[in-house]
Design an enzyme around this catalytic site. Structure first.
Site, PDB file in Angstrom:
ATOM      1  N   LYS A   1       7.816   0.854   1.255  1.00  0.00           N
ATOM      2  CA  LYS A   1       8.550   0.256   0.643  1.00  0.00           C
ATOM      3  C   LYS A   1       9.314   0.258   0.309  1.00  0.00           C
ATOM      4  O   LYS A   1      11.014  -0.508  -0.184  1.00  0.00           O
ATOM      5  CB  LYS A   1       7.075  -0.141  -0.900  1.00  0.00           C
ATOM      6  CG  LYS A   1       6.379  -0.779  -0.448  1.00  0.00           C
ATOM      7  CD  LYS A   1       5.083  -0.602  -2.013  1.00  0.00           C
ATOM      8  CE  LYS A   1       5.226   0.901  -2.576  1.00  0.00           C
ATOM      9  NZ  LYS A   1       4.316   1.457  -1.377  1.00  0.00           N
TER      10      LYS A   1
ATOM     11  N   ASP B   1      -0.800   0.206  -4.678  1.00  0.00           N
ATOM     12  CA  ASP B   1      -1.153  -0.986  -5.223  1.00  0.00           C
ATOM     13  C   ASP B   1      -1.195  -1.361  -6.862  1.00  0.00           C
ATOM     14  O   ASP B   1      -1.067  -0.790  -7.027  1.00  0.00           O
ATOM     15  CB  ASP B   1      -2.605  -0.550  -4.866  1.00  0.00           C
ATOM     16  CG  ASP B   1      -3.801  -1.951  -4.485  1.00  0.00           C
ATOM     17  OD1 ASP B   1      -3.121  -2.770  -4.855  1.00  0.00           O
ATOM     18  OD2 ASP B   1      -4.290  -1.227  -4.060  1.00  0.00           O
TER      19      ASP B   1
ATOM     20  N   LYS C   1       6.603   8.870  -9.484  1.00  0.00           N
ATOM     21  CA  LYS C   1       6.987   9.829  -8.374  1.00  0.00           C
ATOM     22  C   LYS C   1       8.730   9.927  -8.544  1.00  0.00           C
ATOM     23  O   LYS C   1       9.083  10.801  -8.021  1.00  0.00           O
ATOM     24  CB  LYS C   1       6.447   9.591  -7.035  1.00  0.00           C
ATOM     25  CG  LYS C   1       5.268   9.698  -7.152  1.00  0.00           C
ATOM     26  CD  LYS C   1       4.725  10.012  -5.277  1.00  0.00           C
ATOM     27  CE  LYS C   1       4.840   8.724  -4.690  1.00  0.00           C
ATOM     28  NZ  LYS C   1       4.336   6.888  -5.603  1.00  0.00           N
TER      29      LYS C   1
ATOM     30  N   LYS D   1       0.740  -1.080   0.132  1.00  0.00           N
ATOM     31  CA  LYS D   1       0.014  -0.104   0.148  1.00  0.00           C
ATOM     32  C   LYS D   1       0.855   1.168   0.001  1.00  0.00           C
ATOM     33  O   LYS D   1       1.966   0.839   0.489  1.00  0.00           O
ATOM     34  CB  LYS D   1      -0.649  -0.025   1.448  1.00  0.00           C
ATOM     35  CG  LYS D   1      -1.510   1.291   1.406  1.00  0.00           C
ATOM     36  CD  LYS D   1      -2.434   0.791   2.923  1.00  0.00           C
ATOM     37  CE  LYS D   1      -3.037   2.694   2.998  1.00  0.00           C
ATOM     38  NZ  LYS D   1      -1.894   3.074   3.965  1.00  0.00           N
TER      39      LYS D   1
END
Lengths: 708, 274
Positions: free
Chosen positions: B14, B128, B40, B9
């Site tokens: 991450k 996701d 990004k 998520k």
């Protein structure tokens, strides 16, 4: 520099004295070679004289046709003369690079092959507009000292008159086999061009002659053939493509092969008359469907799903030419915005139609938002947004182009839903109305003429074709109509056409068509009609129906407005109504009485029979033993017809008007005489016979697909 | 060569986990390629804090063509010699980021990456798996071992369940789930819940990373906690996680058994009242 070049592009493109010097400057820009001058030559050749110091290279570009051993470029090829090999390569490279840069921005008229879609041409005064449009404008087009003054038709040749300071130059364009006196300058397409009065002994005269030959070569092609003027549709520049559209292959206006959505969205706009530019927010993959992709200025093909090489649409098509990186990184909204503005500024269209593509949908471009945001900047230029469906398209067109009524209503009508203007049946209806003093202001749906739409509101009556398709298209236009709407039965057959005319005349308080008048109108066809009806009385036609289809027989809407049973009766055919019992009706209560009442209303009820059929097996046996020559069936793709040796037909074969009725009868008799299915039915036996569908509504909705 | 991808998520951590794993693999003497698969382009900044960020998509946009992509110039060398590449992508709100990720993967394959030059490829993938584009590392074969970073929050588990469905969808590419990485949020019974969740999915829970403010402080300095505070507790936990991941064999990786939506809700409800 770039802005200056763009400003320079606003030159008059039909003026060789402005355009070719501009092109010289453009080709010279930023390159090693300076273009001294450009000369158009007979045969569609452009001669570029390039200079690099003392070195002179002549590069010849064949604009309109490929030449062997030339470097291919667009429709033609390029070759260099003079200088050494490396200079030639450099000169050609510079020329191609500059021309590509030019085409990326704009496609000037004077260096573009035209009229690929025109195959039949008649030598006559309208040829000038048809083939050359804005390229040869009397009083405007100037070539050095000579101004193109006028044309005249003399002895089967079209004379082009150029007036000069001292004398007039006269060139004659005639069929290629013409052996008239004069010096032959060129042989463009099916023509030959002579210089009549002078032998082109001066440089200026020679230049004018070569310019004319050059223009002729751009506007003609080898497949063109000369025909009598009566055989050519008097097409204007905006409707050149009409002769190739499906509606001319199909006499009935609404049985086109493509799904109705395509008719609605594209064919209507393709077949419209007026200056319309399509703009699509689409990617290069979409562009591959188009003829040329040397830049963003493209001409749309007939349709992307129906590619025909060497054919071009007369409509202008522009695309945002999006790349994959555009789709990933930014989308193309800004590019679309500037493209619409550029088209509005440069091409001066009457209408811009904007469509989107899968690319723009995926990347989230909102074409609608772009169009809405541009409305204030376009100074009233109508932009049709087709991305959100076409429900409002017809109403939007009326909103765009209808002007408030200028004069009190007179005996004028709008014909709505009667097919494309060039449809033979519609042309006849127009002429019949005009002969009676009724002016047809415009024919609207499924095509339109932008200039005529201005007069939409001036009509005293809107005559609607009785079809649900037209109704669907028209229902949003109704609130915009100032005149009453009349929906008489469609004008098929002699009687039907007369009744249709009378319905209009009655509404306009005009004298109705009397028997004498009708006799007069149809006098030329009457003898032929009588002879053909005599022959048709020897043939029988079978109509396979289910017993719950009775209502459908009465409703013109279910036959797209074609009252075909009464037409067949009028034409003299004997009709066998084969009524198949369905599971939904009881055997005891066969509703055959309704069919009998229907038959009693026909002219010759004794000639017709109603045959109840209890099973599909029985139907097959009846068909095989029947003496009928033609069969109509409600069952989609029903192979019983052909396997029993009968010829199928459908309402597609019917045409409007008196002459249309005659053509319809001739067509049906041709089918009756055909031996094809009788002879080859044994080869069709192996095909499976489909079962009847349970839901008759489904059948009715698909009857247009039955055979064609 | 091992190819590892971290999913999870948005905001679950991450990038922190992936960056630390890249550094630890490199510290262990492996040649590491770290691919930031996020428009990004914020995956590599902790590995190469002092270099201007170059992205594949940005470079392609500048070039206007993908014929001569200077792929070597796009590789940035970070801490411990980790090679880093950022996919990049469109500005928020325009274009198609998913296609951008796929395009990056295609470009890297086209130019021979990762090839035989690397021992480990670590992919840090955006949030996701909302469309096929974000599953590109699985679909194109850049990632064979999938690790899902998760916490005890419902939506983090919901995302993890969805990612498991993507793993199942792409199982024919030879991918498998290596386990769940717990980036804890200090919720009650968080580890127990995640262990049962992992068990339900048919996988295992790897060494959990407790919440530690030193990670946040390191991020403010554009560094990983391993480089900012190598002796901190958080660093030790990352090293423990690395040990587990390094020891992971193909036999440890499984095709998960994701839950249907209703079953997932039931699972969450049961865990709430346990």
């Amino acid at each position: 520099m770039r802005k200056k070049v763009l400003d320079d592009m606003r030159i008059d493109e039909n003026q060789p004295d402005e355009f070719f010097p501009f092109l010289s400057r453009y080709v010279s820009m930023g390159g090693r070679f300076r273009c001294e001058h450009i000369s158009p030559k007979a045969g569609g050749l452009l001669e570029f004289n390039l200079l690099d110091g003392e070195r002179r290279i002549t590069v010849v570009w064949s604009v309109s046709r490929a030449i062997e051993s030339c470097i291919p470029f667009r429709d033609g090829g390029i070759v260099a003369l003079g200088g050494d090999k490396s200079d030639q390569v450099a000169a050609i490279r510079q020329l191609i690079m500059r021309l590509k840069a030019l085409f990326a921005q704009h496609t000037p008229l004077l260096i573009e092959k035209r009229n690929r879609e025109i195959e039949d041409v008649a030598i006559g005064p309208d040829m000038l507009e048809k083939l050359f449009g804005r390229l040869l404008v009397p009083g405007e087009t100037r070539c050095g000292e000579y101004v193109f003054a006028d044309t005249a038709l003399e002895g089967g040749a079209l004379h082009f008159v150029f007036s000069g300071p001292e004398r007039e130059l006269v060139f004659a364009l005639a069929a290629a086999d013409n052996t008239g006196a004069g010096k032959v300058i060129a042989r463009p397409g099916p023509f030959v061009l002579f210089a009549l009065q002078y032998a082109l002994d001066s440089e200026a005269e020679l230049r004018a002659g070569h310019f004319l030959a050059y223009i002729l070569d751009l506007g003609t092609h080898y497949r063109m053939q000369i025909v009598a003027s009566s055989d050519v549709l008097a097409a204007t520049d905006g409707v050149k493509m009409q002769a190739t559209l499906n509606d001319f292959r199909n006499p009935n206006p609404f049985f086109l092969d493509e799904p109705l959505e395509w008719i609605n969205k594209f064919n209507a706009l393709f077949a419209c008359e007026g200056r319309i530019v399509f703009i699509s927010d689409c990617d290069r993959e979409c562009n591959l469907y188009f003829q040329h992709h040397n830049g963003p200025a493209e001409y749309f093909n007939l349709a992307p799903w129906n590619i025909q090489p060497e054919r071009k649409m007369a409509l202008s098509f522009r695309s945002t030419d999006a790349t994959e990186m555009d789709a990933i990184m930014t989308g193309c909204e800004d590019r679309l915005r500037s493209l619409i503005k550029e088209v509005a500024c440069r091409e001066r269209p009457q209408l811009i139609a904007v469509i989107d593509s899968c690319m723009s949908k995926l990347s989230g471009d909102s074409v609608t938002r772009v169009v809405e945001s541009l409305v204030p900047e376009l100074g009233g230029l109508p932009v049709l947004d087709l991305t959100m469906g076409t429900d409002n398209m017809w109403a939007r067109l009326i909103e765009f182009f209808q002007v408030p009524r200028q004069s009190p209503p007179d005996a004028s009508v709008n014909l709505i839903g009667f097919g494309h203007k060039r449809l033979p049946g519609l042309a006849e209806l127009r002429s019949l109305l005009q002969a009676a003093g009724v002016c047809v202001n415009t024919c609207f749906i499924p095509s339109f003429n932008i200039d005529e739409l201005h007069r939409f509101g001036d009509a005293a009556l809107n005559v609607l074709y009785p079809s649900p398709i037209v109704g669907d298209y028209f229902h949003k236009v109704k609130p915009l109509c100032t005149a009453p709407i009349l929906e008489p039965p469609a004008p098929y057959g002699f009687e039907g056409t007369r009744d249709w005319l009378n319905a209009i005349f009655r509404e306009l308080d005009m004298e109705l068509v009397s028997d004498e008048c009708a006799e007069k109108i149809t006098s030329q066809a009457a003898d032929t009609w009588r002879a053909l009806t005599l022959e048709s009385s020897q043939f029988r036609i079978s109509v396979v129906l289910m017993d719950n289809h009775f209502t459908a027989l009465y409703m013109p809407q279910t036959r797209l407005g074609v009252p075909w049973l009464s037409c067949l009766d009028e034409m003299g055919f004997g009709i066998d109504l084969l009524v198949l019992e369905t599971e939904n009706t009881t055997r005891n209560g066969r509703p055959l009485q309704e069919f009998e009442e229907l038959v009693q209303k026909f002219r010759r009820p004794a000639s017709h029979r109603i045959i109840p059929v209890s099973s599909e097996q029985e139907l097959q046996e009846i068909l095989e033993g029947s003496s009928s020559s033609l069969v109509y069936t409600e069952v989609f793709n029903d192979r019983r017809v052909t396997t029993s040796g009968k010829t199928p037909f459908s309402v597609m074969d019917f045409e409007m008007g008196f002459a249309g009725a005659l053509r319809t009868l001739e067509r049906l008799l041709g089918y009756c005489r055909s031996q094809f299915y009788r002879r080859y039915k044994k080869h069709l036996k192996c095909e499976p016979v489909p079962r009847f569908f349970e839901k008759s509504e489904l059948l009715l909705s698909r009857h247009g697909d039955s055979y064609h | 060569m091992r190819s590892i991808a971290f999913y999870g998520k948005g905001g679950i951590g991450k990038t922190s986990v992936a960056s630390c794993m890249s550094i630890l693999f490199a510290s262990a003497g492996r040649r590491v390629l770290h691919i930031g698969c996020d428009p990004k382009h914020d995956s590599c900044y902790k590995l190469v804090p002092d270099q201007p960020m170059r992205t594949v998509m940005g470079t392609l946009m500048q070039l206007g063509s993908d014929e001569h992509l200077p792929i070597k110039d796009l590789i940035m060398v970070g801490f411990k010699g980790v090679h880093c590449i950022e996919a990049g992508g469109p500005e928020p709100g325009v274009g198609c980021a998913g296609r951008g990720i796929t395009k990056t993967m295609e470009m890297l394959s086209l130019y021979g990456l990762p090839g035989k030059a690397y021992d480990v490829v670590v992919c840090d993938v955006l949030g996701d798996v909302v469309c096929g584009g974000f599953a590109a590392p699985m679909r194109i074969g850049f990632a064979k071992e999938i690790y899902i970073v998760v916490s005890g929050e419902v939506m983090a588990m919901y995302a993890a369940n969805n990612i498991c469905r993507a793993v199942v969808s792409n199982r024919r590419n030879g991918i498998a789930l290596g386990g769940l990485v717990a980036n804890l949020r200090n919720l009650p019974h968080e580890i127990e819940i995640l262990e049962r969740f992992a068990s339900t999915l048919g996988t295992r829970l790897l060494h959990p990373i407790p919440m530690d403010e030193s990670v946040q402080i390191a991020e403010r300095s554009s560094l990983t906690v391993l480089t900012f505070a190598p002796l901190s507790d958080a660093a030790r936990h990352y090293e423990a996680l690395f040990d587990e991941i390094e020891r992971t064999t193909p036999e440890d990786c499984v095709i998960p058994t994701p839950l249907e939506y209703d079953v997932f809700r039931k699972f969450i409800a049961e865990e709430s009242f346990r």
